[in-house]
Design an enzyme around this catalytic site. Sequence first.
Site, PDB file in Angstrom:
ATOM      1  N   CYS A  90     -21.085  32.791  37.717  1.00 50.60           N
ATOM      2  CA  CYS A  90     -20.179  33.509  36.814  1.00 50.60           C
ATOM      3  C   CYS A  90     -20.988  34.376  35.843  1.00 50.60           C
ATOM      4  CB  CYS A  90     -19.269  32.514  36.091  1.00 50.60           C
ATOM      5  SG  CYS A  90     -17.809  33.273  35.344  1.00 50.60           S
ATOM      6  N   HIS A 199     -17.110  28.690  40.553  1.00 50.75           N
ATOM      7  CA  HIS A 199     -17.853  27.652  39.829  1.00 50.75           C
ATOM      8  C   HIS A 199     -18.063  26.395  40.660  1.00 50.75           C
ATOM      9  CE1 HIS A 199     -17.926  29.429  35.752  1.00 50.75           C
ATOM     10  NE2 HIS A 199     -16.879  30.090  36.195  1.00 50.75           N
ATOM     11  N   GLU A 201     -20.117  24.104  40.078  1.00 51.92           N
ATOM     12  CA  GLU A 201     -20.397  22.956  39.192  1.00 51.92           C
ATOM     13  C   GLU A 201     -19.116  22.310  38.673  1.00 51.92           C
ATOM     14  OE1 GLU A 201     -20.378  25.990  38.327  1.00 51.92           O
ATOM     15  OE2 GLU A 201     -19.889  26.252  36.203  1.00 51.92           O
TER      16      GLU A 201
END
Lengths: 228, 79
Positions: A90, A199, A201
Amino acid sequence: MSAAGARIGVITFPGSLDDGDARRAVRRAGASDVALWHGDADLHGVDAVIVPGGFSYGDYLRCGAIAKFAPVMTEVVRAADRGMPVLGVCNGFQVLCEAGLLPGVLTRNSGLHYVCRDQWLRVENNTSTWTTRYEAGADLLVPIKHGEGRYVAEEPVLDRLEGEGRVLFRYVEDNPNGSRRDIAGITDERGRVAGLMPHPEHAIDPLTGPTDDGLGMFLSALDSLVAA
Amino acid sequence: MARVVVDVMPKQEILDPQGQAVANALPRQGFEGVSQVRQGKRFELEVDENVDDDTLARIAENFLANPVIEDWAVRRVES
């Protein structure tokens, strides 16, 4: 190197948001996480670096335009030149593009709206350092949350990325931001530096994300560090 | 001291959704006849006399603009 012996650094800039989750993902994968500060003049001996999401320096001027001059980024660029694995997620993707580690730039979403939702991605390349744990053509469900994620590059650059197999992920079903050729993530010539808007994560555990589909990126990098 | 203005504009071939949104809002306010709007940035710099044009060009090219998507123009103005 053992998995736990692998040290993966996560940078915190003023305005970073996802550094905590990125470090959690590193630990979940089995590696040791190391906090890196934007003002650090060295990388504390880490084996890989993650540039996390957020709004570094308030997104002033352009997303990532000021972060690229942070002292720690000088070291990241040097380390990437030597082949250290680097992942930008990002805002981190925006920083890596501004720093010249990846081609192109992320611009305002074509619909102007900030988009926050779970998004299907297709794995286009499973040979980069960050994607070996995936099967080519696999579909992943991972959160996206950005206002400036429209990937733009000149046509010859896009052609070269496609021709060299450097598109890592593509949006499927629906392109959320108007990215050229539905590109969600790319890698550098050596497949060591990767950037993506979604994302991974945030998708390492079904308890806290839509899936654990994102964990494979961290496990992939760890595999390469352990094998090295 | 001299005043320098740097204009940074999205390249013509780059989609400018902000400019489009402005253009689309004008008829709703009763303003007709504006067919296109491009939105950019203007920087005003106060610089010492010894800052040369080449330095200003590097500031614009490497920092104020991203040449992948933006064009820039530097001009000195009367302060």
